[in-house]
Enzyme design. Structure first.
Site, PDB file in Angstrom:
ATOM      1  N   PHE A 141      33.486  76.273 -21.012  1.00 28.80           N
ATOM      2  CA  PHE A 141      33.556  77.732 -21.095  1.00 28.80           C
ATOM      3  C   PHE A 141      32.196  78.281 -20.685  1.00 28.80           C
ATOM      4  O   PHE A 141      31.215  78.130 -21.392  1.00 28.80           O
ATOM      5  CB  PHE A 141      33.914  78.235 -22.493  1.00 28.80           C
ATOM      6  CG  PHE A 141      34.051  79.735 -22.514  1.00 28.80           C
ATOM      7  CD1 PHE A 141      35.221  80.346 -22.126  1.00 28.80           C
ATOM      8  CD2 PHE A 141      32.976  80.542 -22.868  1.00 28.80           C
ATOM      9  CE1 PHE A 141      35.333  81.730 -22.092  1.00 28.80           C
ATOM     10  CE2 PHE A 141      33.073  81.920 -22.842  1.00 28.80           C
ATOM     11  CZ  PHE A 141      34.260  82.522 -22.456  1.00 28.80           C
ATOM     12  N   ASP A 226      23.847  74.954 -19.650  1.00 29.53           N
ATOM     13  CA  ASP A 226      24.294  76.245 -20.176  1.00 29.53           C
ATOM     14  C   ASP A 226      24.054  76.239 -21.679  1.00 29.53           C
ATOM     15  O   ASP A 226      24.857  75.715 -22.451  1.00 29.53           O
ATOM     16  CB  ASP A 226      25.773  76.460 -19.857  1.00 29.53           C
ATOM     17  CG  ASP A 226      26.303  77.797 -20.379  1.00 29.53           C
ATOM     18  OD1 ASP A 226      25.642  78.417 -21.238  1.00 29.53           O
ATOM     19  OD2 ASP A 226      27.395  78.202 -19.950  1.00 29.53           O
ATOM     20  N   LYS A 255      23.120  85.509 -25.121  1.00 26.92           N
ATOM     21  CA  LYS A 255      23.494  85.743 -26.515  1.00 26.92           C
ATOM     22  C   LYS A 255      22.289  85.989 -27.428  1.00 26.92           C
ATOM     23  O   LYS A 255      21.790  87.100 -27.504  1.00 26.92           O
ATOM     24  CB  LYS A 255      24.377  84.606 -27.014  1.00 26.92           C
ATOM     25  CG  LYS A 255      25.728  84.560 -26.305  1.00 26.92           C
ATOM     26  CD  LYS A 255      26.713  83.683 -27.009  1.00 26.92           C
ATOM     27  CE  LYS A 255      28.016  83.549 -26.221  1.00 26.92           C
ATOM     28  NZ  LYS A 255      28.759  84.800 -26.102  1.00 26.92           N
TER      29      LYS A 255
END
Length: 401
Positions: A141, A226, A255
């Protein structure tokens, strides 16, 4: 209708149904706790998918944002501003890298990493134009843009959004043999999550990341990590890659970098890699804006002390010990994760992940389900041990019902 019901009904009527949120309407939040429009308090055990690593309304971050709001919030990159150089310098130092390319969202950062790897492949490695290939892992994801869903194996994210962007090859996560076989001269990068969050907090086999690092170095391929969810303290280290002593060629961050205040993301790498860009080839009006830089600088300062990493490691050990006692008892099948991050596979007979999440909500704890009967736990790093234990008590109660 109650205030909650009215708010939900209005949202259902006037917003696209691209999310299926739990039926709670948050009005205020502080630390690890949120309060809804009815005055009910909930323990946040999701932390905005790690965007709220430092909790809701963190005083240092709010003060940094307020101070910057009074000065200047946006210049665009048409001009320099007085927070940009310091932000790039300090973030690069935190990562042990040389250059930063700031963006806003995680998906933007992943798109930036893809463009960077391709351009590096053509200009530095010598891959023929239009032939660059990036290897990714199944069950990944990395976001939901059209390019990113082109290399997703999640049919819910991918179906009906084609045609898909070429140039990617998917291999099983954790399978080094298949990865090695997939690398060719045209391979420019391997893009991996050090821990797959959306897939259920999947931790790769021991030694996998270190082996990927060695393989990519030998084959002149970029290793892109990531760390949007796993980085910035979540796993008990600044980056999840550190658990295997690995430094990739490129970090993709987001984030928690914005502290839950503003969206901030970045690609961080060497001068050789990020130096391939020339003016006009990539950018963002809001990327690296003064407000974002001010907040992110405070995030970097908080991480530089190591306090939050140590806290995540210590509380994470406690979390996994307690969850481990539940595993194998019939109600919980498997527990995975690192630090203050766990994927808990509930026995399907007890309910779906969504149903378990709703029962926990009724007991004042907010979590998020993922595939099947799996729930994710990712409380803010500022949570107290007492609150963490209370949340675990509610989980035990739900499983016993």
């Amino acid at each position: 209708m109650s205030t909650t019901e009215n708010a939900i009904a209005s949202a259902e009527a006037h917003s696209a149904h691209n999310y299926h949120p739990l039926p709670v309407v948050v009005a205020t939040a502080d630390g690890a706790w949120m309060t809804d429009v009815e005055g009910r308090r909930f323990l946040d055990m999701l932390a905005g998918y790690s965007a709220l690593n430092f909790g809701h309304g963190n005083r240092r971050l709010i003060d940094a944002a307020k101070a910057q709001l009074e000065r200047v919030t946006l210049t665009s990159r048409a001009f320099h501003h007085d927070r940009f150089a310091e932000f790039c310098t300090r973030l690069a130092e935190l990562c042990g890298m040389e250059m930063v390319l700031p963006m806003n969202t995680g998906a933007e950062a992943v798109e930036t990493a893809v463009k960077t790897a391709r351009k590096w492949g053509y200009q530095v490695k010598g891959v023929p134009d239009g032939r660059a290939k990036i290897i990714v892992a199944g069950n990944n994801f990395h976001g939901r843009t059209t390019t990113i869903i082109s290399f997703s194996t999640d049919t819910e994210a991918r179906a009906d959004f084609g045609p898909y962007t070429p140039g990617f090859e998917i291999v099983p996560y954790g399978d080094l043999t298949t990865l090695e076989a997939a690398i060719t001269h045209n391979t420019v990068a391997v893009l991996l999550e050090p821990i797959q969050g959306e897939a259920g907090v999947l931790v790769p086999p021991p030694g996998y990341l270190a082996a990927v690092r060695e393989l990519t170095r030998e084959r002149n391929v970029l290793f892109i990590a990531d760390e949007i969810q796993s980085g910035l303290g979540r796993t008990g280290k600044t980056f999840a890659c550190e658990h295997e002593g690995v430094v990739p060629d490129m970090y993709v961050l987001g984030k928690a970098l914005g502290g839950g205040v503003v969206p901030v993301s970045a690609v961080v790498s060497s001068a050789e890699v990020l130096g391939v860009f020339r003016p006009g080839e990539h950018g963002s009006t809001f990327g690296g804006n003064p407000l974002a830089c001010a907040v992110a600088l405070e995030v970097v300062a908080m991480l530089e002390t190591g306090e939050f990493q140590r806290r995540a490691a210590e509380l994470g050990d406690h979390l996994h010990r307690e969850l481990g006692l539940l595993a194998g008892g019939g109600a919980v099948e498997t527990v995975r994760g690192r630090g203050l991050w766990a994927g808990v596979d509930i026995a399907p007979a007890l309910g779906t992940g969504r149903e378990i999440s709703e029962r926990l909500m009724d007991r004042g704890v907010l979590v998020k389900d993922t595939h099947g009967s799996t729930i994710r736990l990712a409380p803010p790093l500022v949570i107290s041990k007492e609150d963490l234990d209370w949340g675990l008590d509610q989980l035990r109660a739900v499983l016993a019902e």
